[in-house]
Design a protein around this motif. Structure first.
Motif, PDB file in Angstrom:
ATOM      1  N   LEU A 228     -13.878  -3.236  -0.271  1.00  0.00           N
ATOM      2  CA  LEU A 228     -14.731  -2.385   0.564  1.00  0.00           C
ATOM      3  C   LEU A 228     -15.561  -1.402  -0.249  1.00  0.00           C
ATOM      4  O   LEU A 228     -16.405  -0.705   0.310  1.00  0.00           O
ATOM      5  N   GLY A 229     -15.336  -1.326  -1.552  1.00  0.00           N
ATOM      6  CA  GLY A 229     -16.079  -0.375  -2.372  1.00  0.00           C
ATOM      7  C   GLY A 229     -15.613   1.057  -2.201  1.00  0.00           C
ATOM      8  O   GLY A 229     -16.390   1.998  -2.396  1.00  0.00           O
ATOM      9  N   MET A 230     -14.332   1.240  -1.860  1.00  0.00           N
ATOM     10  CA  MET A 230     -13.757   2.582  -1.686  1.00  0.00           C
ATOM     11  C   MET A 230     -13.242   3.072  -3.036  1.00  0.00           C
ATOM     12  O   MET A 230     -12.048   3.061  -3.320  1.00  0.00           O
ATOM     13  N   GLN A 231     -14.142   3.545  -3.870  1.00  0.00           N
ATOM     14  CA  GLN A 231     -13.846   3.832  -5.269  1.00  0.00           C
ATOM     15  C   GLN A 231     -13.011   5.094  -5.471  1.00  0.00           C
ATOM     16  O   GLN A 231     -12.405   5.273  -6.528  1.00  0.00           O
ATOM     17  N   ASP A 232     -12.983   5.979  -4.477  1.00  0.00           N
ATOM     18  CA  ASP A 232     -12.293   7.256  -4.641  1.00  0.00           C
ATOM     19  C   ASP A 232     -11.041   7.370  -3.769  1.00  0.00           C
ATOM     20  O   ASP A 232     -10.496   8.463  -3.624  1.00  0.00           O
ATOM     21  N   THR A 233     -10.579   6.272  -3.184  1.00  0.00           N
ATOM     22  CA  THR A 233      -9.423   6.324  -2.292  1.00  0.00           C
ATOM     23  C   THR A 233      -8.195   5.766  -2.999  1.00  0.00           C
ATOM     24  O   THR A 233      -8.222   4.667  -3.535  1.00  0.00           O
TER      25      THR A 233
END
Length: 412
Positions: A228-233
């Protein structure tokens, strides 16, 4: 799922009027939040609105840290606490798609140490208790909906919670030990007979680890965050990102904002051995919007399928009978009631008019202990993310407030 389906639904920027939203309406939503900042109830806030797959509004207000007067920014990291729960539900639905578990499976099929739990009877004066036989083994459906019979035990609120605390469940080194300690205790009530906010989602994390052979952080990173491109989670904040994390505050009865350390769990710099599917994630508004958009789009975002459309529909469907909604069970600002049911790890509006909140039918939402909140509204093809950094027993009901105001922002 959404009625409106443009070709690009990847959260690229758009103007509010391009997607049928009013700038004045969006400003009114933020004005209500800003007022709380101005009066000192909140340090800061971040709101994000997307419709028809396009981001139309991101507003950082107030301070990330009051002492330094560092302003809130769009990429500020927040402890989202129980907003972890819907993510855990989706992780479970990935495994559901793979045939790893079924709704009517007993929990003990996947966590054998929990196969023969009794139910508490009476608490005795000496601190002991009696037990009775469970009418049936708690099921996976019940685990997904807070009806399996477990408690929470984070605070010594009741005699049953104190049993959890005496067993030091929350001091377990990992989820295997967590389950082993829980196995020594009875259920709080007969499975399926009531709704009680509980550690069920943390047990879901244990099941994810057993079924996948991966740690919960690794599974979520590989199957959800990376695609999903959730790079900071993540369940931790690496050293190079800690300067972006919002200071956490506590207030009591409209008192001053007091900076505090994380009271529920340590803030980790590396992936923790005890990763909690009910409360552990750190995230940003932009990252969580990508997760929310995936829910709106039936398990897919920008060509990356996370779970099947059928599995996500199951997650976002009410699973509680009317008798439980009539009982009015409460968890924080969430009060179950007719029209306001519960899906997997989150609320579902089955009849918004009856529930008294002007959202679309099928809206799915949840919130977090530090005041964060979100919702996805399939009928209006809209998502909203609200992030703050306040732990308080008297926190304002921002989810209901912003949902009511957002209804006026929808012009077509």
């Amino acid at each position: 799922m959404p009625k409106h389906a443009p070709l690009e639904r990847n959260l690229e920027p758009a103007q509010p009027e391009d997607v049928g939203l009013s700038r004045e309406g969006l400003a009114a939503v933020d004005a209500a939040v800003q007022q709380l900042i101005d009066q000192g109830t909140l340090a800061g806030a971040l709101t994000l609105v997307a419709r028809h797959g396009r981001t139309v509004h991101v507003n950082a207000m107030g301070s990330k840290d009051l002492a330094s007067a560092e302003p809130m920014r769009a990429d500020t990291l927040f402890r989202i606490y129980s907003m972890t729960k819907p993510v855990t539900a989706t992780a479970m639905m990935i495994l559901f798609d793979e045939g790893r578990w079924a709704l009517d499976d007993p929990i003990g099929r996947h966590l054998p140490e929990l196969a023969n739990l009794a139910v508490i009877g009476q608490h005795l004066p000496d601190g002991s208790y009696t037990t009775e036989v469970a009418a049936h083994a708690p099921t996976m459906r019940e685990l997904m909906t807070h009806t399996a019979g477990f408690g929470y035990g984070l605070l010594p609120t009741t005699a049953f919670d104190r049993l959890y605390q005496k067993a030091a469940i929350w001091k377990s080194a990992n989820l295997t030990e967590f389950c082993a300690r829980l196995a020594t205790l009875p259920l709080a009530y007969q499975p399926g007979t009531k709704w009680a906010y509980s550690l069920s989602m943390d047990l879901q994390g244990a099941i994810i680890e057993r079924l996948s052979g991966q740690s919960l952080p690794d599974f979520m990173a590989e199957r959800i965050f990376t695609p999903l491109g959730m790079q900071d989670t993540a369940f931790h904040t690496p050293a190079e990102k800690q300067g972006r994390r919002a200071t956490l505050y506590f207030s009591e009865k409209n008192g001053p904002l007091i900076p505090i350390a994380n009271p529920l769990a340590p803030d980790h710099e590396t992936p923790p051995a005890l990763a909690l599917g009910g409360s552990g994630l750190i995230s940003t508004a932009g990252d969580y919007a990508r997760f929310a958009q995936m829910l709106l789009d039936g398990g897919e975002l920008n060509g990356h399928r996370i779970a099947s459309r059928e599995a996500i529909a199951l997650q976002m469907r009410n699973h509680l009978p009317d008798t439980m909604l009539d009982a009015g069970y409460v968890a924080g600002h969430q009060r179950l009631r007719p029209g306001f049911g519960f899906g997997f790890n989150g609320v579902v509006f089955t009849d918004p008019a009856l529930a008294g909140i002007p959202v679309g039918k099928g809206t799915y939402h949840w919130d977090g202990a530090a005041g964060t909140w979100f919702w996805v509204d399939p009928e209006n093809d809209l998502l909203f993310i609200g992030l703050i950094q306040l732990m308080s027993y008297s926190a304002p009901p921002l989810q209901a407030t912003t949902q009511t105001l957002m209804a006026d922002a929808i012009v077509r």
